[in-house]
Design a protein around this motif. Structure first.
Motif: not given
Length: 275
Positions: A26-30, A70-77
């Motif tokens: 898993l990568e979370v970028l900015g 946001t990781i699960n796209h339940l919230e859109k970054p």
């Protein structure tokens, strides 16, 4: 829609990378998320390796649950991206910008992410077994016999096979959360996200859920856990992310953060947590 895919630096421990490190899952970028005029998640960046348990700690309102969503796209970054096994989640690159994927494609991607919520999110009118079978049958298209076998296997792993025929509404809170964990596991996800899995439980039920989670960490599951169970996080985590006011302030091993955090806010938090 995210404005950029550019990665940004993150405050992290400065240990040299080991050549035998497992692959990044898993990568979370900015990643940044705003609500009205408030920034609840600001420029979050980190990565999680296969088999790693990472706990996210910090005070209430720090943005921990928003980060998981946001990781699960339940919230859109609003900016930044999330990648699972090198694949963008929720978006695709079209020319020089990102375009959101169709809902069906996003649903397919979510099969690789198990999510356990604070409030269980089970179907109270269904049996325990039906709750756990729901995803494999109706989302993944697995035949009912195979889905039943998988579901019973996961109920066994959380100690609830004997309750397979029971209605969810007849279970204790701790048992319901264990059913929720089994439901998340049955799709055989690449990573598990747990959002305050014990916060809705009576104190005497907390330990039974923590023991199930601990068994998963010992079994090699890749996990990202938001929790207020500080001592538990210290015991089971490979690394800890400390957040405050929507920002990742420091990342390090439990020993580093509990005994020698570099960030002043982190030092105060962990000093109080161990009193």
């Amino acid at each position: 829609m995210p404005k950029s895919t550019k990665a940004t630096p993150v405050v992290a421990d400065d240990r040299p990378s080991m050549p035998t490190d497992p692959p990044v899952v898993l990568e979370v970028l900015g990643v940044t998320k705003n609500y009205s005029d408030a920034t609840v998640l600001a420029d979050a960046s980190f990565e999680v390796h296969a088999g790693e348990t990472v706990s996210i700690l910090g005070p209430s309102g720090a943005g921990k649950s928003t980060l998981l969503r946001t990781i699960n796209h339940l919230e859109k970054p609003d900016s930044g991206v999330v990648c699972l096994n090198g694949e963008l989640l929720g978006y695709e690159v079209r020319g020089d910008h990102l375009a959101e994927l169709p809902a069906r494609t996003i649903a397919r991607q979510r099969r690789s992410i198990g999510m356990v919520f604070q409030d269980f999110n089970l179907f109270p009118h269904m049996s325990v077994l039906q709750n756990v079978m729901e995803g494999p049958v109706h989302v993944m298209g697995i035949d009912r016999d195979e889905a039943r076998r998988r579901a019973l296997d996961e109920l066994t792993s959380v100690g609830l096979r004997a309750k397979a025929a029971a209605k969810v509404s007849d279970l204790s809170g701790g048992q319901q959360q264990r059913v929720a964990i089994a439901r998340a596991l049955v799709t055989r996800p690449d990573v598990m996200l747990l959002d305050e899995p014990t916060s809705a439980l009576d104190p005497e039920m907390v330990d039974e859920v923590l023991q199930v989670i601990k068994s998963l960490t010992g079994g090699g599951m890749t996990m990202l856990i938001v929790t207020h169970e500080i001592r538990f996080a210290r015991d089971v985590s490979d690394r800890i992310i400390f957040m405050d006011q929507g920002r990742i302030r420091e990342i390090g091993t439990p020993e580093q953060l509990f005994t020698n955090a570099r960030d002043e806010r982190a030092r105060a938090f962990f000093a109080k947590a161990t009193q």
